[in-house]
Motif scaffolding. Structure first.
Motif, PDB file in Angstrom:
ATOM      1  N   THR A  57     -25.701  36.648 -45.803  1.00  0.00           N
ATOM      2  CA  THR A  57     -24.430  35.938 -45.839  1.00  0.00           C
ATOM      3  C   THR A  57     -23.902  35.822 -44.422  1.00  0.00           C
ATOM      4  OG1 THR A  57     -22.246  35.857 -46.866  1.00  0.00           O
ATOM      5  CG2 THR A  57     -23.012  38.009 -46.127  1.00  0.00           C
ATOM      6  N   GLU A  58     -23.017  34.875 -44.213  1.00  0.00           N
ATOM      7  CA  GLU A  58     -22.459  34.698 -42.876  1.00  0.00           C
ATOM      8  C   GLU A  58     -21.070  35.317 -42.826  1.00  0.00           C
ATOM      9  OE1 GLU A  58     -23.142  31.232 -39.972  1.00  0.00           O
ATOM     10  OE2 GLU A  58     -21.214  30.759 -40.946  1.00  0.00           O
ATOM     11  N   GLY A  59     -20.833  36.017 -41.745  1.00  0.00           N
ATOM     12  CA  GLY A  59     -19.526  36.615 -41.531  1.00  0.00           C
ATOM     13  C   GLY A  59     -19.014  36.275 -40.148  1.00  0.00           C
ATOM     14  N   SER A  60     -17.777  36.682 -39.867  1.00  0.00           N
ATOM     15  CA  SER A  60     -17.198  36.439 -38.549  1.00  0.00           C
ATOM     16  C   SER A  60     -16.243  37.571 -38.205  1.00  0.00           C
ATOM     17  CB  SER A  60     -16.472  35.094 -38.513  1.00  0.00           C
ATOM     18  OG  SER A  60     -15.370  35.094 -39.409  1.00  0.00           O
ATOM     19  N   VAL A  61     -16.145  37.834 -36.920  1.00  0.00           N
ATOM     20  CA  VAL A  61     -15.201  38.828 -36.407  1.00  0.00           C
ATOM     21  C   VAL A  61     -14.570  38.266 -35.138  1.00  0.00           C
ATOM     22  CG1 VAL A  61     -16.318  40.883 -37.377  1.00  0.00           C
ATOM     23  CG2 VAL A  61     -17.089  39.977 -35.174  1.00  0.00           C
ATOM     24  N   ARG A  62     -13.340  38.704 -34.882  1.00  0.00           N
ATOM     25  CA  ARG A  62     -12.690  38.285 -33.642  1.00  0.00           C
ATOM     26  C   ARG A  62     -12.879  39.399 -32.625  1.00  0.00           C
ATOM     27  NH1 ARG A  62      -9.829  34.100 -32.270  1.00  0.00           N
ATOM     28  NH2 ARG A  62      -9.841  33.307 -34.402  1.00  0.00           N
ATOM     29  N   VAL A  63     -13.499  39.040 -31.483  1.00  0.00           N
ATOM     30  CA  VAL A  63     -13.904  40.028 -30.490  1.00  0.00           C
ATOM     31  C   VAL A  63     -13.246  39.696 -29.152  1.00  0.00           C
ATOM     32  CG1 VAL A  63     -15.873  41.076 -29.309  1.00  0.00           C
ATOM     33  CG2 VAL A  63     -16.111  40.308 -31.678  1.00  0.00           C
ATOM     34  N   PRO A  64     -12.717  40.689 -28.456  1.00  0.00           N
ATOM     35  CA  PRO A  64     -12.146  40.420 -27.130  1.00  0.00           C
ATOM     36  C   PRO A  64     -13.240  40.064 -26.124  1.00  0.00           C
ATOM     37  CG  PRO A  64     -12.151  42.762 -27.584  1.00  0.00           C
ATOM     38  CD  PRO A  64     -12.544  42.094 -28.869  1.00  0.00           C
ATOM     39  N   LEU A  82     -16.639  35.322 -33.352  1.00  0.00           N
ATOM     40  CA  LEU A  82     -18.099  35.498 -33.287  1.00  0.00           C
ATOM     41  C   LEU A  82     -18.651  35.444 -34.708  1.00  0.00           C
ATOM     42  CD1 LEU A  82     -19.961  38.048 -31.064  1.00  0.00           C
ATOM     43  CD2 LEU A  82     -20.628  37.756 -33.430  1.00  0.00           C
ATOM     44  N   PHE A  83     -19.589  34.533 -34.928  1.00  0.00           N
ATOM     45  CA  PHE A  83     -20.216  34.376 -36.242  1.00  0.00           C
ATOM     46  C   PHE A  83     -21.564  35.101 -36.251  1.00  0.00           C
ATOM     47  CE2 PHE A  83     -17.475  30.712 -35.623  1.00  0.00           C
ATOM     48  CZ  PHE A  83     -16.765  30.673 -36.809  1.00  0.00           C
ATOM     49  N   PHE A  84     -21.928  35.612 -37.408  1.00  0.00           N
ATOM     50  CA  PHE A  84     -23.188  36.354 -37.527  1.00  0.00           C
ATOM     51  C   PHE A  84     -23.712  36.247 -38.952  1.00  0.00           C
ATOM     52  CE2 PHE A  84     -19.683  39.197 -38.437  1.00  0.00           C
ATOM     53  CZ  PHE A  84     -20.066  39.798 -39.627  1.00  0.00           C
ATOM     54  N   GLN A  85     -24.982  36.550 -39.104  1.00  0.00           N
ATOM     55  CA  GLN A  85     -25.596  36.665 -40.421  1.00  0.00           C
ATOM     56  C   GLN A  85     -25.956  38.118 -40.660  1.00  0.00           C
ATOM     57  OE1 GLN A  85     -28.971  33.975 -40.746  1.00  0.00           O
ATOM     58  NE2 GLN A  85     -27.750  32.506 -41.895  1.00  0.00           N
ATOM     59  N   VAL A  86     -25.763  38.558 -41.900  1.00  0.00           N
ATOM     60  CA  VAL A  86     -26.041  39.942 -42.229  1.00  0.00           C
ATOM     61  C   VAL A  86     -26.467  40.038 -43.681  1.00  0.00           C
ATOM     62  CG1 VAL A  86     -23.649  40.430 -42.909  1.00  0.00           C
ATOM     63  CG2 VAL A  86     -25.113  42.294 -42.110  1.00  0.00           C
ATOM     64  N   ASN A  87     -27.287  41.019 -43.952  1.00  0.00           N
ATOM     65  CA  ASN A  87     -27.682  41.284 -45.330  1.00  0.00           C
ATOM     66  C   ASN A  87     -26.456  41.666 -46.145  1.00  0.00           C
ATOM     67  OD1 ASN A  87     -28.566  43.272 -47.550  1.00  0.00           O
ATOM     68  ND2 ASN A  87     -30.488  42.310 -46.939  1.00  0.00           N
ATOM     69  N   LEU A  88     -26.441  41.215 -47.406  1.00  0.00           N
ATOM     70  CA  LEU A  88     -25.291  41.495 -48.248  1.00  0.00           C
ATOM     71  C   LEU A  88     -24.994  42.992 -48.338  1.00  0.00           C
ATOM     72  CD1 LEU A  88     -25.803  38.975 -51.201  1.00  0.00           C
ATOM     73  CD2 LEU A  88     -23.944  38.996 -49.536  1.00  0.00           C
ATOM     74  N   GLN A  89     -26.040  43.810 -48.366  1.00  0.00           N
ATOM     75  CA  GLN A  89     -25.858  45.255 -48.485  1.00  0.00           C
ATOM     76  C   GLN A  89     -25.206  45.853 -47.244  1.00  0.00           C
ATOM     77  OE1 GLN A  89     -29.797  46.711 -49.309  1.00  0.00           O
ATOM     78  NE2 GLN A  89     -29.757  46.075 -51.452  1.00  0.00           N
ATOM     79  N   ASP A  90     -25.394  45.195 -46.093  1.00  0.00           N
ATOM     80  CA  ASP A  90     -24.870  45.745 -44.835  1.00  0.00           C
ATOM     81  C   ASP A  90     -23.567  45.092 -44.395  1.00  0.00           C
ATOM     82  OD1 ASP A  90     -27.084  47.442 -44.613  1.00  0.00           O
ATOM     83  OD2 ASP A  90     -28.270  45.913 -43.578  1.00  0.00           O
ATOM     84  N   TYR A  91     -23.076  44.153 -45.189  1.00  0.00           N
ATOM     85  CA  TYR A  91     -21.893  43.401 -44.756  1.00  0.00           C
ATOM     86  C   TYR A  91     -20.695  44.314 -44.505  1.00  0.00           C
ATOM     87  CZ  TYR A  91     -18.259  39.835 -44.627  1.00  0.00           C
ATOM     88  OH  TYR A  91     -17.204  39.046 -44.238  1.00  0.00           O
ATOM     89  N   SER A  92     -20.508  45.302 -45.363  1.00  0.00           N
ATOM     90  CA  SER A  92     -19.350  46.188 -45.231  1.00  0.00           C
ATOM     91  C   SER A  92     -19.431  47.094 -44.012  1.00  0.00           C
ATOM     92  CB  SER A  92     -19.195  47.046 -46.501  1.00  0.00           C
ATOM     93  OG  SER A  92     -20.358  47.840 -46.693  1.00  0.00           O
TER      94      SER A  92
END
Length: 319
Positions: A231-238, A259-269
């Protein structure tokens, strides 16, 4: 009228006599051929030779015999058949004995194998030569790394958990010095997989096209890749400004980026903004360049396909 009747009868008899003559002539020829071919003959037949089971550490010379002469005492029918449709003899090179720089294939020692291939009886058939001498050249060995050419196109939302794994990563090859000296790596044949959404594995052959005389101790390698739903996620990074001269006061904007990234569903948290580090290197500024390019210098190992929303970072120098 009588003359016409006599003339027609004469022609019919003449035609009948010719047909009868041709029939008996053909019949006589057939009988003669049958009688002649039923007799016993002693003839020499050429038997084609093909070399098989060649050890990987040797290379056969091009001037080796391609036929063996077989003396047969058989009926004309049998000899004619072998002359028109000679069976090929597969010479098992691995059974030959090395002697005086040659490989010697002894006919008598391999009698049972020859009989099974040629369907002959050694009581009335015999090869002119008792030994087949095979010229060869000893090959040298080299271990070469194998680079896979496996292209994987994943289905939407899927990606590889880790890079493609291969086994083994290197293979031993043998061949002439001139060829081995030119080789540092080997490549596999091209393999394309599309719309992949589950673990894949298999074998792929090593590409030896254009490498005459090269022998592989292993002709293929295994590959595998673990596939998981991402799944794709995003975080705001300085954005961290680095390598600024001490005598300069530089201000950048924006000061953070998405910053956008892809991560395994199990590791998203597990993902946290503090796991990432984005920098703008002032030392990399080119002449007349009025912007900085952000770079990702730190990320979690389980994330992939990262991209920064801001491609350029503006800056001003305060005095």
């Amino acid at each position: 009228m009588l003359k016409k009747t006599k003339s027609g009868t004469r022609r019919r008899f003449k035609k009948t006599d010719i047909n009868s003559f041709i029939f008996f002539l053909v019949f006589a020829v057939v009988i003669w051929i049958f009688v002649q071919f039923s007799k016993q003959y002693n003839e020499v037949i050429n038997i084609p030779v093909q070399y098989v089971n060649i050890p990987p550490d040797i290379m056969l010379a091009d001037d080796n015999p391609r036929i063996l002469k077989l003396r047969m005492e058989k009926t004309g029918f049998k000899i004619a058949w072998y002359s028109l449709f000679p069976p090929t003899l597969n010479v098992d090179v691995s059974r030959a004995a090395e002697q005086d720089g040659k490989l010697l294939y002894f006919i008598d020692e391999n009698r049972s194998d020859i009989i099974s291939q040629l369907d002959i009886d050694f009581d009335d058939s015999r090869f002119v030569k008792d030994v087949l001498a095979i010229n060869f050249q000893q090959k040298k060995e080299k271990k070469l790394k194998v680079i896979p050419r496996v292209e994987i196109e994943f289905a939407v939302g899927y990606s590889a958990r880790e890079a493609l794994q291969t086994e083994p990563d290197s293979v031993v090859v043998s061949g002439p010095d001139g060829l081995l000296d030119t080789l540092s790596v080997l490549y596999t044949e091209k393999l394309s997989l599309s719309k992949v959404k589950s673990d894949v594995s298999g074998t792929v052959k090593i590409d030896t096209s254009g490498m005459r005389g090269l022998t592989l101790y292993r002709p293929s390698i295994n590959y595998e890749v673990e596939v998981e739903k991402f799944t794709e996620g995003s975080v705001r990074v300085p954005i961290e400004l680095i390598n600024v001269p001490e005598d300069l006061n530089v201000v950048i904007f924006p000061k953070e980026t998405l910053l956008f990234f892809q991560v395994n569903l199990q590791d998203y948290s597990k993902v946290s903004p503090s796991d990432f580090r984005v920098v703008a290197n002032f030392d990399g500024l080119q002449k007349d360049q009025d912007f900085l390019i952000p770079e990702i210098v730190q990320k979690p190992d389980f994330t992939a396909n990262l991209r920064i929303n801001e491609k350029k970072i503006q800056f001003i120098i305060k005095k």
